[in-house]
Design a protein around this motif. Sequence first.
Motif, PDB file in Angstrom:
ATOM      1  N   GLY A   8      14.118  38.835 -18.312  1.00 38.68           N
ATOM      2  CA  GLY A   8      14.366  38.143 -17.060  1.00 38.68           C
ATOM      3  C   GLY A   8      15.724  38.473 -16.478  1.00 38.68           C
ATOM      4  O   GLY A   8      16.206  37.789 -15.575  1.00 38.68           O
ATOM      5  N   LEU A   9      16.343  39.557 -16.977  1.00 38.03           N
ATOM      6  CA  LEU A   9      17.672  39.962 -16.507  1.00 38.03           C
ATOM      7  C   LEU A   9      17.508  40.988 -15.382  1.00 38.03           C
ATOM      8  O   LEU A   9      17.836  42.166 -15.527  1.00 38.03           O
ATOM      9  N   TRP A  10      17.020  40.548 -14.263  1.00 38.79           N
ATOM     10  CA  TRP A  10      16.681  41.451 -13.171  1.00 38.79           C
ATOM     11  C   TRP A  10      17.890  42.170 -12.574  1.00 38.79           C
ATOM     12  O   TRP A  10      17.746  43.328 -12.127  1.00 38.79           O
ATOM     13  N   PRO A  11      19.082  41.553 -12.530  1.00 38.24           N
ATOM     14  CA  PRO A  11      20.238  42.341 -12.077  1.00 38.24           C
ATOM     15  C   PRO A  11      20.488  43.574 -12.949  1.00 38.24           C
ATOM     16  O   PRO A  11      20.866  44.630 -12.435  1.00 38.24           O
ATOM     17  N   LEU A  12      20.255  43.456 -14.273  1.00 41.25           N
ATOM     18  CA  LEU A  12      20.408  44.619 -15.147  1.00 41.25           C
ATOM     19  C   LEU A  12      19.349  45.672 -14.867  1.00 41.25           C
ATOM     20  O   LEU A  12      19.617  46.871 -14.973  1.00 41.25           O
ATOM     21  N   VAL A  13      18.146  45.228 -14.526  1.00 42.04           N
ATOM     22  CA  VAL A  13      17.091  46.168 -14.159  1.00 42.04           C
ATOM     23  C   VAL A  13      17.534  46.994 -12.951  1.00 42.04           C
ATOM     24  O   VAL A  13      17.425  48.228 -12.934  1.00 42.04           O
ATOM     25  N   ILE A  14      18.049  46.301 -11.942  1.00 39.21           N
ATOM     26  CA  ILE A  14      18.466  46.967 -10.700  1.00 39.21           C
ATOM     27  C   ILE A  14      19.648  47.883 -10.943  1.00 39.21           C
ATOM     28  O   ILE A  14      19.658  49.051 -10.518  1.00 39.21           O
ATOM     29  N   PHE A  50      13.164  50.263 -17.204  1.00 35.02           N
ATOM     30  CA  PHE A  50      14.143  49.178 -17.242  1.00 35.02           C
ATOM     31  C   PHE A  50      13.530  47.824 -16.902  1.00 35.02           C
ATOM     32  O   PHE A  50      14.065  46.792 -17.309  1.00 35.02           O
ATOM     33  N   THR A  51      12.408  47.833 -16.171  1.00 37.79           N
ATOM     34  CA  THR A  51      11.711  46.576 -15.926  1.00 37.79           C
ATOM     35  C   THR A  51      11.231  45.977 -17.243  1.00 37.79           C
ATOM     36  O   THR A  51      11.346  44.761 -17.469  1.00 37.79           O
ATOM     37  N   GLU A  52      10.713  46.820 -18.130  1.00 34.92           N
ATOM     38  CA  GLU A  52      10.267  46.312 -19.434  1.00 34.92           C
ATOM     39  C   GLU A  52      11.430  46.084 -20.389  1.00 34.92           C
ATOM     40  O   GLU A  52      11.360  45.229 -21.271  1.00 34.92           O
ATOM     41  N   MET A  53      12.491  46.845 -20.223  1.00 42.22           N
ATOM     42  CA  MET A  53      13.622  46.714 -21.133  1.00 42.22           C
ATOM     43  C   MET A  53      14.397  45.421 -20.892  1.00 42.22           C
ATOM     44  O   MET A  53      14.853  44.768 -21.835  1.00 42.22           O
ATOM     45  N   TYR A  54      14.530  45.026 -19.614  1.00 38.33           N
ATOM     46  CA  TYR A  54      15.342  43.847 -19.292  1.00 38.33           C
ATOM     47  C   TYR A  54      14.617  42.794 -18.452  1.00 38.33           C
ATOM     48  O   TYR A  54      15.090  41.666 -18.348  1.00 38.33           O
ATOM     49  N   GLY A  55      13.509  43.170 -17.825  1.00 36.33           N
ATOM     50  CA  GLY A  55      12.813  42.242 -16.943  1.00 36.33           C
ATOM     51  C   GLY A  55      11.681  41.504 -17.627  1.00 36.33           C
ATOM     52  O   GLY A  55      11.855  40.385 -18.118  1.00 36.33           O
ATOM     53  N   PHE A  56      10.521  42.129 -17.673  1.00 37.17           N
ATOM     54  CA  PHE A  56       9.355  41.511 -18.315  1.00 37.17           C
ATOM     55  C   PHE A  56       8.770  42.487 -19.339  1.00 37.17           C
ATOM     56  O   PHE A  56       8.351  43.588 -18.968  1.00 37.17           O
ATOM     57  N   PRO A  57       8.703  42.108 -20.626  1.00 37.31           N
ATOM     58  CA  PRO A  57       8.248  43.026 -21.685  1.00 37.31           C
ATOM     59  C   PRO A  57       6.723  43.124 -21.752  1.00 37.31           C
ATOM     60  O   PRO A  57       6.088  42.596 -22.673  1.00 37.31           O
ATOM     61  N   LEU A  58       6.134  43.827 -20.801  1.00 36.80           N
ATOM     62  CA  LEU A  58       4.674  43.897 -20.722  1.00 36.80           C
ATOM     63  C   LEU A  58       4.072  44.469 -22.008  1.00 36.80           C
ATOM     64  O   LEU A  58       3.077  43.944 -22.518  1.00 36.80           O
ATOM     65  N   THR A  59       4.658  45.546 -22.517  1.00 33.48           N
ATOM     66  CA  THR A  59       4.111  46.172 -23.729  1.00 33.48           C
ATOM     67  C   THR A  59       4.166  45.223 -24.917  1.00 33.48           C
ATOM     68  O   THR A  59       3.195  45.090 -25.670  1.00 33.48           O
ATOM     69  N   ILE A  60       5.312  44.554 -25.092  1.00 30.85           N
ATOM     70  CA  ILE A  60       5.448  43.588 -26.188  1.00 30.85           C
ATOM     71  C   ILE A  60       4.439  42.456 -26.021  1.00 30.85           C
ATOM     72  O   ILE A  60       3.824  42.001 -26.997  1.00 30.85           O
ATOM     73  N   TYR A  61       4.248  42.015 -24.787  1.00 34.12           N
ATOM     74  CA  TYR A  61       3.291  40.931 -24.526  1.00 34.12           C
ATOM     75  C   TYR A  61       1.870  41.354 -24.908  1.00 34.12           C
ATOM     76  O   TYR A  61       1.136  40.600 -25.554  1.00 34.12           O
ATOM     77  N   LEU A  62       1.486  42.571 -24.517  1.00 34.17           N
ATOM     78  CA  LEU A  62       0.138  43.046 -24.809  1.00 34.17           C
ATOM     79  C   LEU A  62      -0.073  43.291 -26.308  1.00 34.17           C
ATOM     80  O   LEU A  62      -1.191  43.156 -26.813  1.00 34.17           O
ATOM     81  N   LEU A  63       0.996  43.643 -27.009  1.00 31.77           N
ATOM     82  CA  LEU A  63       0.894  43.914 -28.452  1.00 31.77           C
ATOM     83  C   LEU A  63       1.300  42.717 -29.301  1.00 31.77           C
ATOM     84  O   LEU A  63       1.367  42.837 -30.526  1.00 31.77           O
ATOM     85  N   SER A  64       1.568  41.590 -28.665  1.00 32.89           N
ATOM     86  CA  SER A  64       2.124  40.438 -29.383  1.00 32.89           C
ATOM     87  C   SER A  64       1.233  39.986 -30.532  1.00 32.89           C
ATOM     88  O   SER A  64       1.722  39.674 -31.623  1.00 32.89           O
ATOM     89  N   GLY A  65      -0.084  39.929 -30.301  1.00 35.98           N
ATOM     90  CA  GLY A  65      -0.984  39.486 -31.365  1.00 35.98           C
ATOM     91  C   GLY A  65      -0.946  40.398 -32.565  1.00 35.98           C
ATOM     92  O   GLY A  65      -0.831  39.947 -33.718  1.00 35.98           O
TER      93      GLY A  65
END
Length: 209
Positions: A8-14, A50-65
């Motif tokens: 959720g660190l969107w300034p870092l993404v930008i 960088f969106t996944e690195m600092y914003g929203f971890p889509l890959t981690i979310y999909l692989l969470s289980g």
Amino acid sequence: MSNIQAYGLWPLVIINSLIFIVFALSFTQPKISRDWRSLGGFAAFIVALFTEMYGFPLTIYLLSGWLTDRYPGLDIYSHNSGHLWSDLLGTTGDPHFSLIHIFSYILILGGLYLLSSSWSVLYKAQKSQELATSGPYAYVRHPQYVAFVLVMIGFLIQWPTILTLIMFPILVWVYKKLARREERDTLVEFGEEYSRYMAKIPGFIPHFG
């Protein structure tokens, strides 16, 4: 590190996206649509990364289980757990100082150096209306495309995501296609001189020895 601190660190993404995109822009200085397409593909890869690195971890979310079942003690939403190679290989300690991470830095910095040094040679050649054949161009015909690929490989090693893994082969295909079109245009401009250069210098993978 908690979920709130890690993402959720969107300034870092930008900020991080702009650093790499502006660096690439400053050394490619696109003039025609082909140049903008090559830079645009790289920019899209960087933003997705960088969106996944600092914003929203889509890959981690999909692989969470799967990750929770395989690594029950793993805090999957911490930033360090985003370094999937460290998770999968079971390495301990700060992943930023692992051999994998160091190798990724070598590829990224090497790619950025190749991009800047290639543009320096190309800029001088274009000013004098000559064919660029020195520096990186003495080893490969398309060092700028090779530079983009090296940077992307470095980031894939450092922080692999589903989206960037899908994008990577597509971008490599696009760069190859753009390079072939660039060669046709250069043949029209330089004729036999470029034909001899093509016969001697490989397109993307240098000959050593």
